[in-house]
Design a protein around this motif. Sequence first.
Motif, PDB file in Angstrom:
ATOM      1  N   PHE A 207       1.183  -1.513  -0.039  1.00  0.00           N
ATOM      2  CA  PHE A 207       0.162   0.152  -0.020  1.00  0.00           C
ATOM      3  C   PHE A 207       1.071   1.239  -0.237  1.00  0.00           C
ATOM      4  CE2 PHE A 207      -2.359   3.608   2.440  1.00  0.00           C
ATOM      5  CZ  PHE A 207      -3.708   3.251   1.247  1.00  0.00           C
ATOM      6  N   ASP A 208       0.783   2.259  -1.069  1.00  0.00           N
ATOM      7  CA  ASP A 208       1.251   3.424  -1.460  1.00  0.00           C
ATOM      8  C   ASP A 208       0.403   4.714  -0.791  1.00  0.00           C
ATOM      9  OD1 ASP A 208       2.308   5.749  -1.213  1.00  0.00           O
ATOM     10  OD2 ASP A 208       3.762   4.890  -3.547  1.00  0.00           O
ATOM     11  N   ALA A 209       0.442   4.901   0.404  1.00  0.00           N
ATOM     12  CA  ALA A 209      -0.166   6.161   1.121  1.00  0.00           C
ATOM     13  C   ALA A 209      -0.454   7.118   0.413  1.00  0.00           C
ATOM     14  CB  ALA A 209      -0.307   6.459   2.756  1.00  0.00           C
ATOM     15  N   ASP A 210       0.326   7.520  -0.675  1.00  0.00           N
ATOM     16  CA  ASP A 210       0.456   8.426  -1.625  1.00  0.00           C
ATOM     17  C   ASP A 210      -0.636   8.389  -2.387  1.00  0.00           C
ATOM     18  OD1 ASP A 210       1.973   9.845  -0.263  1.00  0.00           O
ATOM     19  OD2 ASP A 210       3.662   9.221  -1.892  1.00  0.00           O
ATOM     20  N   TYR A 211      -1.750   7.556  -2.376  1.00  0.00           N
ATOM     21  CA  TYR A 211      -2.709   7.619  -3.425  1.00  0.00           C
ATOM     22  C   TYR A 211      -4.360   6.512  -2.945  1.00  0.00           C
ATOM     23  CZ  TYR A 211       0.738   7.043  -7.393  1.00  0.00           C
ATOM     24  OH  TYR A 211       2.471   7.225  -7.617  1.00  0.00           O
ATOM     25  N   VAL A 212      -4.852   7.953  -2.730  1.00  0.00           N
ATOM     26  CA  VAL A 212      -6.000   7.722  -1.761  1.00  0.00           C
ATOM     27  C   VAL A 212      -7.331   8.347  -2.392  1.00  0.00           C
ATOM     28  CG1 VAL A 212      -6.963   8.994  -0.184  1.00  0.00           C
ATOM     29  CG2 VAL A 212      -4.593   8.941   0.339  1.00  0.00           C
ATOM     30  N   PRO A 213      -8.484   7.154  -2.208  1.00  0.00           N
ATOM     31  CA  PRO A 213      -8.968   7.519  -3.608  1.00  0.00           C
ATOM     32  C   PRO A 213      -9.912   8.969  -3.352  1.00  0.00           C
ATOM     33  CG  PRO A 213      -9.843   5.573  -3.130  1.00  0.00           C
ATOM     34  CD  PRO A 213      -8.403   6.084  -2.358  1.00  0.00           C
ATOM     35  N   GLU A 300       8.767   2.224   5.050  1.00  0.00           N
ATOM     36  CA  GLU A 300       8.782   3.539   4.835  1.00  0.00           C
ATOM     37  C   GLU A 300       8.302   4.467   4.551  1.00  0.00           C
ATOM     38  OE1 GLU A 300      10.760   4.348   1.159  1.00  0.00           O
ATOM     39  OE2 GLU A 300       9.549   2.925   0.170  1.00  0.00           O
ATOM     40  N   PHE A 301       9.087   6.027   6.020  1.00  0.00           N
ATOM     41  CA  PHE A 301       8.486   7.111   5.620  1.00  0.00           C
ATOM     42  C   PHE A 301       9.264   8.550   5.327  1.00  0.00           C
ATOM     43  CE2 PHE A 301       8.455   5.362   9.491  1.00  0.00           C
ATOM     44  CZ  PHE A 301       8.952   6.288  10.423  1.00  0.00           C
ATOM     45  N   PHE A 302       8.956  10.178   4.943  1.00  0.00           N
ATOM     46  CA  PHE A 302       9.413  10.753   5.440  1.00  0.00           C
ATOM     47  C   PHE A 302       8.843  10.813   6.763  1.00  0.00           C
ATOM     48  CE2 PHE A 302      10.523  10.064   1.218  1.00  0.00           C
ATOM     49  CZ  PHE A 302      11.417  10.923   1.223  1.00  0.00           C
ATOM     50  N   VAL A 303      10.011  11.954   8.040  1.00  0.00           N
ATOM     51  CA  VAL A 303       9.499  12.122   9.200  1.00  0.00           C
ATOM     52  C   VAL A 303      10.086  13.586   9.323  1.00  0.00           C
ATOM     53  CG1 VAL A 303      11.029  10.975  10.210  1.00  0.00           C
ATOM     54  CG2 VAL A 303       9.504  12.271  11.583  1.00  0.00           C
ATOM     55  N   THR A 304       9.099  14.606   9.235  1.00  0.00           N
ATOM     56  CA  THR A 304       9.904  15.683   9.514  1.00  0.00           C
ATOM     57  C   THR A 304       8.795  16.635  11.474  1.00  0.00           C
ATOM     58  OG1 THR A 304       6.997  16.564   8.770  1.00  0.00           O
ATOM     59  CG2 THR A 304      10.186  16.027   7.126  1.00  0.00           C
ATOM     60  N   GLY A 305       9.760  17.708  12.062  1.00  0.00           N
ATOM     61  CA  GLY A 305       9.116  18.379  12.769  1.00  0.00           C
ATOM     62  C   GLY A 305       9.239  17.285  13.905  1.00  0.00           C
ATOM     63  N   LEU A 306      10.213  16.513  14.645  1.00  0.00           N
ATOM     64  CA  LEU A 306      10.457  15.667  15.381  1.00  0.00           C
ATOM     65  C   LEU A 306      10.618  16.180  16.278  1.00  0.00           C
ATOM     66  CD1 LEU A 306       9.812  12.533  16.360  1.00  0.00           C
ATOM     67  CD2 LEU A 306      12.041  12.432  15.678  1.00  0.00           C
ATOM     68  N   THR A 421       4.914  11.662   6.264  1.00  0.00           N
ATOM     69  CA  THR A 421       4.991  11.653   4.675  1.00  0.00           C
ATOM     70  C   THR A 421       5.365  10.589   4.465  1.00  0.00           C
ATOM     71  OG1 THR A 421       5.772  12.759   4.341  1.00  0.00           O
ATOM     72  CG2 THR A 421       4.281  14.284   4.897  1.00  0.00           C
ATOM     73  N   HIS A 422       4.630  10.381   2.766  1.00  0.00           N
ATOM     74  CA  HIS A 422       4.816   9.406   1.463  1.00  0.00           C
ATOM     75  C   HIS A 422       5.555   7.857   2.366  1.00  0.00           C
ATOM     76  CE1 HIS A 422       5.931  12.593  -0.456  1.00  0.00           C
ATOM     77  NE2 HIS A 422       6.743  13.249  -0.867  1.00  0.00           N
ATOM     78  N   LEU A 423       3.766   7.274   3.404  1.00  0.00           N
ATOM     79  CA  LEU A 423       3.973   6.023   4.014  1.00  0.00           C
ATOM     80  C   LEU A 423       3.709   5.336   3.195  1.00  0.00           C
ATOM     81  CD1 LEU A 423       3.986   4.364   6.153  1.00  0.00           C
ATOM     82  CD2 LEU A 423       1.740   5.680   7.065  1.00  0.00           C
ATOM     83  N   ARG A 424       4.807   3.770   2.949  1.00  0.00           N
ATOM     84  CA  ARG A 424       4.886   2.837   1.916  1.00  0.00           C
ATOM     85  C   ARG A 424       5.320   2.183   3.200  1.00  0.00           C
ATOM     86  NH1 ARG A 424       8.016   6.699  -1.269  1.00  0.00           N
ATOM     87  NH2 ARG A 424       6.103   7.501  -3.199  1.00  0.00           N
TER      88      ARG A 424
END
Length: 535
Positions: A207-213, A300-306, A421-424
Amino acid sequence: MSEETARKKGETSVKDTIESILVAFILAFIFRCFVVEAFVIPTGSMAPTLLGAHMDFRCPECGYQYTHGFHNENETYTIPDAIAGNVRSECPNCGYRLPADSASDPDNDATNPPLRYGDRILVMKYVYLFNEPSRWDVVVFKSPMTNVGDYSVNYIKRLVGNPGESIVVAHGDLYVAPPGANAADPSQYVVQPKPRWAQDALWRIVFDADYVPQSARNGPVVRDHAWRQPWQQTAGSGWINDDASRGVSPRDFTFDNLTGNGVLEFTPIRYSNDIDGVSDYLAYNQQFSALRPVGDLKLEFFVTGLQGEGVIRAIVSKHRPSKTDDHEFVAELSAGKARLLMRSADGEKVIGERNINLTGNHHVSIENADYRVIVRVDDADLITTTPDDYRPDLAAIVKNADDPFAGAARIEGDRVAANLTHLRLWRDIYYRDDGANGSSQPTHGVVQGHHFRPMTLKDREYFTLGDNSAMSLDGRFWSVPIQLDDEDLNAPAGVVPERFLLGKAFFVYWPAGYKPVSAVSLRAAPNFGNMRFIR
């Protein structure tokens, strides 16, 4: 210049031109015969690494793009359902069923969609005269699975076994015993982790969370259920997704709880004929029955603002019901440190830790594949397990052959604030060790390479598997010995003799393809954006 001199000069120029053309043809012929030759991929046995004739779809709901092959029987693709009626095609990311007809996008509906030819590839010929073949190479060879004495058909597979070795496939992984070992003794076998260049080519999207219906809020009907976000908060509080009032999009996940904790768990919808959890479903096959659970995952994902005094934990696990050999691996991230923990029946163990500043924007991943766990930050290996930390017990795996491991993933927030973001979620290739009926007994399909029947190779013999394990007619299934008495070549079923190796596949130079003009039904022009080296 006299007329005679000009005439002679013109004749010389024509002669030089003809000679140059002939030399060019000769060099091209020599190059083709001895250096590089082009081949076409005829089937989907290596999909999606290499594509045979297929159809391309883009989900009109979530936008995810995927390939769908023809139906496959014995390595020969038949006319697809599209010709006779509708193609049964569902988006592998959100499950949306393609409409039978779409007036606004006729190339992307389920009725008679455009077909693409197979990939055209370049093969480095005779490279193995100078270098020994390496495990995980993609090789082209003369097929041993033909009529006796006729080996004119070219196959392409991934080389997994070298001369002298004994090969076993179990629970989706490859095990090898060295030359001279007792092939009947499970303790002699070592699991084979893939080098990164091969592993990166063999991850399959879950599943790629960047692709939401687009219509997710209205619950579009997909497969047998309305779609829902598979990443669900199952305990605690603090996770936010799809909240416009707080500036969080449907594709992003924010944890905001500096004093407590919350669990975000991947909970896929179980559709009809699906298994619980992650399976070896492959969109190219569109096959929902007889699936196998997969335990090897990458998160995998990108983490920001930790920020905050606590941690974000990215967790992948493999487990079996009512067993004590479960393993859970935790990438624990704080503002100034990363740790890898292993949890099992023996308790919790710290595998390693590194001081690292994670307060900016960072790409983080944790993967568990072939009994090796790696934590990466910004594409660099940070912490890795060793065989002393984590190794399989093949004897126990064989004993519990009908109770394979299943994978799971979750993310925990604990007294921090962070944006993901970009959670896969990905799963590893799963090499099947049984037949289509799902039985672990080698009574259907698999002839060798099963733990009941290890594949032991002699000198100058190799073993190959297809990347599309569920649909590949490869060394597991070949049942006809090689008999070339006149050439003094006799080999058992399942092997590729050294003399059959044609070369190493290294580049897709003509990826099929686009329609050059709308009047052309087949997509024959190359998709240059998909030209790539073969890994």
